[in-house]
Every structure is written in C-alpha cells, then in structure tokens.
Design a protein around this motif. Structure first.
Motif, PDB file in Angstrom:
ATOM      1  N   HIS A 230      73.458 -74.982 -15.934  1.00 20.45           N
ATOM      2  CA  HIS A 230      72.078 -75.073 -16.446  1.00 20.45           C
ATOM      3  C   HIS A 230      71.238 -74.028 -15.720  1.00 20.45           C
ATOM      4  CE1 HIS A 230      68.901 -77.297 -18.610  1.00 20.45           C
ATOM      5  NE2 HIS A 230      68.130 -76.825 -17.650  1.00 20.45           N
ATOM      6  N   THR A 231      70.364 -73.363 -16.446  1.00 19.64           N
ATOM      7  CA  THR A 231      69.484 -72.384 -15.802  1.00 19.64           C
ATOM      8  C   THR A 231      68.025 -72.815 -15.914  1.00 19.64           C
ATOM      9  OG1 THR A 231      68.741 -70.077 -15.745  1.00 19.64           O
ATOM     10  CG2 THR A 231      69.365 -70.957 -17.908  1.00 19.64           C
ATOM     11  N   PHE A 232      67.319 -72.621 -14.807  1.00 16.57           N
ATOM     12  CA  PHE A 232      65.876 -72.862 -14.778  1.00 16.57           C
ATOM     13  C   PHE A 232      65.139 -71.533 -14.618  1.00 16.57           C
ATOM     14  CE2 PHE A 232      67.947 -76.657 -13.043  1.00 16.57           C
ATOM     15  CZ  PHE A 232      67.382 -77.661 -13.823  1.00 16.57           C
ATOM     16  N   TYR A 233      65.794 -70.448 -15.029  1.00 15.80           N
ATOM     17  CA  TYR A 233      65.246 -69.108 -14.797  1.00 15.80           C
ATOM     18  C   TYR A 233      63.880 -68.926 -15.457  1.00 15.80           C
ATOM     19  CZ  TYR A 233      64.929 -64.057 -14.353  1.00 15.80           C
ATOM     20  OH  TYR A 233      64.506 -62.782 -14.035  1.00 15.80           O
ATOM     21  N   ASN A 234      63.627 -69.629 -16.571  1.00 13.98           N
ATOM     22  CA  ASN A 234      62.341 -69.436 -17.249  1.00 13.98           C
ATOM     23  C   ASN A 234      61.164 -69.984 -16.433  1.00 13.98           C
ATOM     24  OD1 ASN A 234      62.875 -72.117 -17.646  1.00 13.98           O
ATOM     25  ND2 ASN A 234      62.659 -72.086 -19.882  1.00 13.98           N
ATOM     26  N   LEU A 235      61.445 -70.659 -15.301  1.00 20.05           N
ATOM     27  CA  LEU A 235      60.359 -71.016 -14.382  1.00 20.05           C
ATOM     28  C   LEU A 235      59.656 -69.768 -13.871  1.00 20.05           C
ATOM     29  CD1 LEU A 235      62.021 -73.834 -12.211  1.00 20.05           C
ATOM     30  CD2 LEU A 235      60.145 -74.124 -13.838  1.00 20.05           C
ATOM     31  N   THR A 236      60.356 -68.627 -13.880  1.00 18.35           N
ATOM     32  CA  THR A 236      59.770 -67.390 -13.350  1.00 18.35           C
ATOM     33  C   THR A 236      58.688 -66.825 -14.263  1.00 18.35           C
ATOM     34  OG1 THR A 236      61.493 -66.035 -14.385  1.00 18.35           O
ATOM     35  CG2 THR A 236      61.907 -66.786 -12.143  1.00 18.35           C
ATOM     36  N   THR A 237      58.537 -67.387 -15.479  1.00 18.80           N
ATOM     37  CA  THR A 237      57.500 -66.900 -16.389  1.00 18.80           C
ATOM     38  C   THR A 237      56.154 -67.570 -16.133  1.00 18.80           C
ATOM     39  OG1 THR A 237      58.023 -68.547 -18.089  1.00 18.80           O
ATOM     40  CG2 THR A 237      59.220 -66.454 -18.174  1.00 18.80           C
ATOM     41  N   ASP A 238      56.127 -68.603 -15.270  1.00 21.92           N
ATOM     42  CA  ASP A 238      54.888 -69.305 -14.926  1.00 21.92           C
ATOM     43  C   ASP A 238      54.735 -69.224 -13.414  1.00 21.92           C
ATOM     44  OD1 ASP A 238      53.300 -71.619 -13.896  1.00 21.92           O
ATOM     45  OD2 ASP A 238      53.147 -72.150 -16.019  1.00 21.92           O
ATOM     46  N   LEU A 239      53.692 -68.525 -12.958  1.00 23.11           N
ATOM     47  CA  LEU A 239      53.556 -68.211 -11.532  1.00 23.11           C
ATOM     48  C   LEU A 239      53.493 -69.457 -10.658  1.00 23.11           C
ATOM     49  CD1 LEU A 239      53.576 -65.566 -10.063  1.00 23.11           C
ATOM     50  CD2 LEU A 239      51.074 -65.563 -10.065  1.00 23.11           C
ATOM     51  N   GLU A 240      52.718 -70.473 -11.068  1.00 25.27           N
ATOM     52  CA  GLU A 240      52.599 -71.687 -10.256  1.00 25.27           C
ATOM     53  C   GLU A 240      53.928 -72.446 -10.201  1.00 25.27           C
ATOM     54  OE1 GLU A 240      50.427 -76.010 -10.363  1.00 25.27           O
ATOM     55  OE2 GLU A 240      49.228 -74.300 -11.025  1.00 25.27           O
ATOM     56  N   LYS A 241      54.590 -72.553 -11.363  1.00 21.21           N
ATOM     57  CA  LYS A 241      55.883 -73.253 -11.394  1.00 21.21           C
ATOM     58  C   LYS A 241      56.921 -72.508 -10.555  1.00 21.21           C
ATOM     59  CE  LYS A 241      55.427 -75.648 -15.846  1.00 21.21           C
ATOM     60  NZ  LYS A 241      56.000 -75.826 -17.199  1.00 21.21           N
TER      61      LYS A 241
END
Length: 256
Positions: free
Chosen positions: A62-73
């Motif tokens: 599973h990847t959570f890489y798209n967290l990098t598109t939201d600065l606070e997250k």
C-alpha cells in the motif's frame, strides 16, 4: 558502495529500523521507484554484505505517497515516521513494541490520508500511545492527592506523570506550593503543569486505554480542545524523550 548509491530507511515489525542501500543504477528502474518512494508499505527482499543491508527486490502492499500533495498531511506523516524511528532504535537494538508501533503508524497514515479525523487528534493519540510504549504513560487515574476520579478541571503534572485536580492545586498554591516549585526549578528539576478540561482528560484516558484498532474512534468537536489535547500529548512526550524533531517544527509552521 558508489557515491551515487541511494539509501532508504525501513521500519520493520521485528528488527527495528534498517538502513538499506540501493546500488547505483538500480534506482532508475520503475519497479524499484514504486516501492522505495516515501510513505510506502511493502515487502522487501534484502541481502547482507560488508555489514550492510542491500536491496534485492520488493513490492508495494500500500502506498501513502499522495500525502506529499498536501503540505500539512505530509508534515504530520513525516513527524510520525521520525517519531517511530526514534522509538524503534537501530536494528541492533529493536524495540520490544516494534510490531505494535508499526501497526499504529500504518493506522495513523491511513487516517491522515482519508482525513476522517483532525490532525491534532491523530497526532495527540499517537504521541500518548508512543509514550506509553516507552514506559512513560501519564496516569489516567484520578487526582494523585484526593483521588477524585472525574474532576471538572485538573492539571497534568508532566514530569511526574500524574493528575492533580484544580481544587488540590489551589490548596497547594495557598500552602506555598508555588514556592516549592520555584525551589525545584532552582535544583534543575522542571515543574510543568498543563490544564485539562474534563473533555480533554476523557480524550487522554481514551487514547491510553482504547483497544489498538479503536484508538482514533473518538471526537473532540471543539477546535480549541483538539489543540489542547495535542499540546498535552506533545509536551508530555517531548519532555520524557528529552528531544525535539525538525519535522514537528515544520508541522507547526505549516499548520499556522
């Protein structure tokens, strides 16, 4: 290794934190890029050579890489990963709670990713549970002095990990408790009292006592109380770890 070798950190359920080398030229392959990017949960095949771990193969669970598109997250996820690394220790001395800590991190990343809970709640729960795993949980019981179980207002005595109700603290102040605290400070001992409303106290108790799968299953609707809960957890944890985190500073700067 070559000067263009890459390094990644893996958090493992049984062997703590591992530093793994990716050979020069290997990292350009699309398959490797997929499972060596930030916030990736996967399976990794390693081999040991010259007292170092090298990456042979892997796959993404599973990847959570798209967290990098939201600065606070991204900032919050980075801090929780840093905190987990600090708690885990190196591979030579893995924490006994490695499996539970890694499961909690995955749970937290999922909750941050979905946005189902405010970031202060996720952060505060993680910090309190991490402190508990390190053997430094604050007491979730009643007032340490009068044993009142459900005070309307109380204080967390951070350095002693105990609860003091507002009535008892008022009596301590009248009896010269503040002078005692000043003397403690002169001796180099920190005295930190954090105010807790009944709601924040209930949240602290829930976070410490809930089953692993339900640690984020509560609500503090008031944003001020969310912030107070997160502040209590952070202050307690950092004072017991006796260190700070650059990623935590970044999270606060982004959140402001």
């Amino acid at each position: 290794g070559s000067g263009t070798d890459r390094y990644i950190h893996l958090l493992t359920p049984t062997r703590g934190r591992l530093t793994v080398t990716i050979k020069n030229g290997q990292s350009g392959r699309a398959s490797i890029a997929s499972y060596t990017q930030l916030f990736t949960y996967g399976n990794y095949e390693l081999y040991e050579k010259n007292k170092r771990y090298w990456l042979r193969n892997g796959s993404v669970a599973h990847t959570f890489y798209n967290l990098t598109t939201d600065l606070e997250k991204m900032a919050l996820a980075s801090y929780l990963c840093d905190l987990t690394c600090e708690m885990e220790g190196e591979e030579t001395d893995p924490a006994e709670e490695s499996g539970a800590l890694l499961r909690m991190l995955l749970n937290a990343l999922y909750v941050i990713h979905t946005g189902v809970k405010p970031s202060p709640i996720v952060k505060g729960v993680f910090e309190l549970r991490a402190a508990a795993m390190a053997g430094d949980a604050p007491s979730g019981g009643g007032c340490a002095l009068c044993h009142e179980g459900h005070p309307a207002e109380s204080y967390l005595d951070v350095m002693n990990g105990r609860l003091i109700c507002a009535d008892c603290q008022t009596k301590r102040n009248r009896a010269g408790g503040m002078i005692t605290q000043m003397r403690d400070n002169e001796l180099g001992e920190r005295s930190i009292l954090l105010p807790l409303s009944s709601s924040v106290l209930a949240a602290v108790r829930y976070a410490l006592g809930a089953q692993e799968k339900k640690i984020f299953s509560f609500t503090l609707k008031d944003k001020g109380e969310q912030a107070a809960f997160a502040k209590v957890a952070e202050t307690f944890l950092l004072n017991h770890l006796e260190r700070g985190f650059d990623t935590l500073d970044f999270y606060h700067s982004v959140k402001k």
